[in-house]
Design an enzyme around this catalytic site. Structure first.
Site, PDB file in Angstrom:
ATOM      1  N   LYS A   1       0.533  -1.196  -0.082  1.00 38.57           N
ATOM      2  CA  LYS A   1       0.217   0.101   0.135  1.00 38.57           C
ATOM      3  C   LYS A   1       0.837   1.338  -0.039  1.00 38.57           C
ATOM      4  O   LYS A   1       0.594   2.447  -0.379  1.00 38.57           O
ATOM      5  CB  LYS A   1      -1.055   0.071   1.063  1.00 38.57           C
ATOM      6  CG  LYS A   1      -0.244  -0.315   2.670  1.00 38.57           C
ATOM      7  CD  LYS A   1       0.068   0.957   3.023  1.00 38.57           C
ATOM      8  CE  LYS A   1       0.446   0.657   4.789  1.00 38.57           C
ATOM      9  NZ  LYS A   1       0.888   1.875   5.271  1.00 38.57           N
TER      10      LYS A   1
ATOM     11  N   ASP B   1      -6.042   0.120   5.336  1.00 38.01           N
ATOM     12  CA  ASP B   1      -4.679   0.766   5.469  1.00 38.01           C
ATOM     13  C   ASP B   1      -4.319   1.581   4.300  1.00 38.01           C
ATOM     14  O   ASP B   1      -3.822   2.434   4.326  1.00 38.01           O
ATOM     15  CB  ASP B   1      -3.723  -0.198   5.733  1.00 38.01           C
ATOM     16  CG  ASP B   1      -2.554   0.249   6.385  1.00 38.01           C
ATOM     17  OD1 ASP B   1      -2.514   1.434   7.006  1.00 38.01           O
ATOM     18  OD2 ASP B   1      -1.629  -0.339   6.799  1.00 38.01           O
TER      19      ASP B   1
ATOM     20  N   ARG C   1       3.871   9.803   5.280  1.00 33.88           N
ATOM     21  CA  ARG C   1       4.912  10.095   4.665  1.00 33.88           C
ATOM     22  C   ARG C   1       5.293   9.434   3.220  1.00 33.88           C
ATOM     23  O   ARG C   1       5.806  10.311   2.397  1.00 33.88           O
ATOM     24  CB  ARG C   1       6.277   9.567   5.454  1.00 33.88           C
ATOM     25  CG  ARG C   1       6.401   9.982   7.032  1.00 33.88           C
ATOM     26  CD  ARG C   1       7.840   9.529   7.410  1.00 33.88           C
ATOM     27  NE  ARG C   1       7.651   8.121   7.784  1.00 33.88           N
ATOM     28  CZ  ARG C   1       7.288   7.512   8.608  1.00 33.88           C
ATOM     29  NH1 ARG C   1       6.862   8.255   9.673  1.00 33.88           N
ATOM     30  NH2 ARG C   1       7.514   6.288   8.896  1.00 33.88           N
TER      31      ARG C   1
ATOM     32  N   VAL D   1      11.655   7.321   7.459  1.00 30.99           N
ATOM     33  CA  VAL D   1      11.817   6.678   6.277  1.00 30.99           C
ATOM     34  C   VAL D   1      10.428   6.604   5.633  1.00 30.99           C
ATOM     35  O   VAL D   1       9.290   6.251   6.355  1.00 30.99           O
ATOM     36  CB  VAL D   1      12.166   5.235   6.806  1.00 30.99           C
ATOM     37  CG1 VAL D   1      12.037   4.256   5.595  1.00 30.99           C
ATOM     38  CG2 VAL D   1      13.552   5.050   7.328  1.00 30.99           C
TER      39      VAL D   1
ATOM     40  N   GLU E   1       8.692   3.953   3.600  1.00 36.42           N
ATOM     41  CA  GLU E   1       8.936   2.546   3.238  1.00 36.42           C
ATOM     42  C   GLU E   1       8.567   2.255   1.737  1.00 36.42           C
ATOM     43  O   GLU E   1       9.136   1.136   1.274  1.00 36.42           O
ATOM     44  CB  GLU E   1       8.033   1.513   4.078  1.00 36.42           C
ATOM     45  CG  GLU E   1       8.489   1.390   5.422  1.00 36.42           C
ATOM     46  CD  GLU E   1       9.705   0.547   5.576  1.00 36.42           C
ATOM     47  OE1 GLU E   1      10.348   0.131   4.743  1.00 36.42           O
ATOM     48  OE2 GLU E   1       9.911   0.286   6.747  1.00 36.42           O
TER      49      GLU E   1
END
Length: 333
Positions: free
Chosen positions: A162, A215, A226, A251, A253
């Protein structure tokens, strides 16, 4: 009962705070950097990764890994790129009583899931999945509802993939394409996640649940996401090399996961156009607007096709049979 959260990024600090504040648990929060650990302990705030949120007094902050491993229950909130290194540090110190809950949403460089990495250091029954009920009781609070799911592959892949879709959703925001375009993009992203998950042995229905659809929506729409922010920055001309600095060392991802997934999907022959275009933008310097145009120019076909279409047909047939049985009543033998 004491639980340990390994890594004090924004996610790890949030989990530690929820467990202590809402769950009434004693928590050990392990921090890599001794100076940062001292600062968080003194100020009761993670000014770097979670400013403005008080870290409860029940959270013991430490950079001592041995102290962190005093708990039997270990919750790993390390970014995916650091999990292998942490596992190798932790492995020699693990006891038979230790249980590990992976809260990392990403993939290793070779495309492996986090539970696969931890399974190299722990028996499968001590990596949450098999200890899901225990951790459900440990982590769940009156304000933080936790569900279990037997589909470990699907949950981990949904949580990782995702983030790739969120990069594109952020780019749509940055280019001002509007909500309808974003909704269509996210929906096609959901299909891409399901396609890859099915190829890896996941239950496609997991995509429709909290780990998938839930999610995905949160990550693609939240102003705090982010990964969404990275896509928006890219669309506004921020160079890839400056992204980490702009995030203040945090970070996203989706950037590393896009590369790992692109390589794995290419090897397995899974068609993932959004992931492919994301790879081209991040690694080969393709202009993001050109990548979006190429996605739109792809051949138009059936919305549900391939193996997912077969599953859809089976589910529809089963549902029809159930309705017919309910209408006619149970059959006598």
């Amino acid at each position: 009962m004491t639980a340990t959260v390994l890594q004090a990024g924004s996610w790890g600090t949030t989990l530690a705070t929820i467990l202590a504040r809402d769950g009434g648990k004693d928590v050990i929060l392990w921090v890599r950097d001794p100076a940062q650990a001292k600062d968080i302990a003194m100020r009761r705030e993670n000014r770097t990764y979670l400013p403005g949120i008080r870290v409860p007094d029940r959270v013991e902050v430490t950079a001592d890994l041995d102290r962190a491993l005093a708990s039997d229950d270990l919750i790993v909130a390390t970014p995916s790129r650091g999990v292998r290194e942490l596992r190798d540090r932790v492995s020699p110190k693990l006891r038979k009583a230790h249980r590990v809950l992976s809260a990392t949403k990403g993939l290793a460089d070779d495309g492996r899931r986090m539970s696969q990495l931890w399974a190299e250091a722990l028996p499968p029954d001590r990596v949450a999945a098999s200890t899901a009920r225990h951790f459900q009781s440990l982590v769940g609070t009156p304000m933080f509802r936790v569900y279990t799911n037997a589909d470990v592959v699907g949950v981990e892949l949904c949580g990782a993939l995702k983030n790739i879709i969120a990069l594109g959703a952020g780019a749509i925001d940055g280019m001002g394409y509007g909500e309808n375009a974003k909704a269509g993009f996210v929906t096609r992203g959901l299909a891409e996640i399901a396609r890859y998950g099915f190829a890896e042995g996941a239950n496609p229905l997991t995509v429709a649940g909290l780990a998938g659809f839930g999610d995905l929506i949160a990550t693609c729409t939240s102003k705090f996401s982010r990964n969404r922010m990275v896509g928006e920055m890219l669309a506004k001309g921020v160079p890839v090399g400056e992204i980490t600095q702009r995030l203040g060392g945090q970070v996203a991802e989706g950037m590393s996961t896009a590369e790992a997934t692109y390589r794995a999907a290419s090897k397995r022959g899974v068609v993932m156009p959004i992931t492919e275009q994301t790879h081209l933008v991040l690694s080969e310097g393709k202009p993001i607007r050109e990548a979006m145009r190429d996605l739109m120019d792809r051949e138009q076909g059936e919305e549900v096709a391939g193996p997912l279409a077969e599953i859809s047909h089976l589910l529809a047939t089963f549902a029809a049979a159930q309705r017919e049985e309910s209408a006619t009543g149970p059959r006598r033998t």
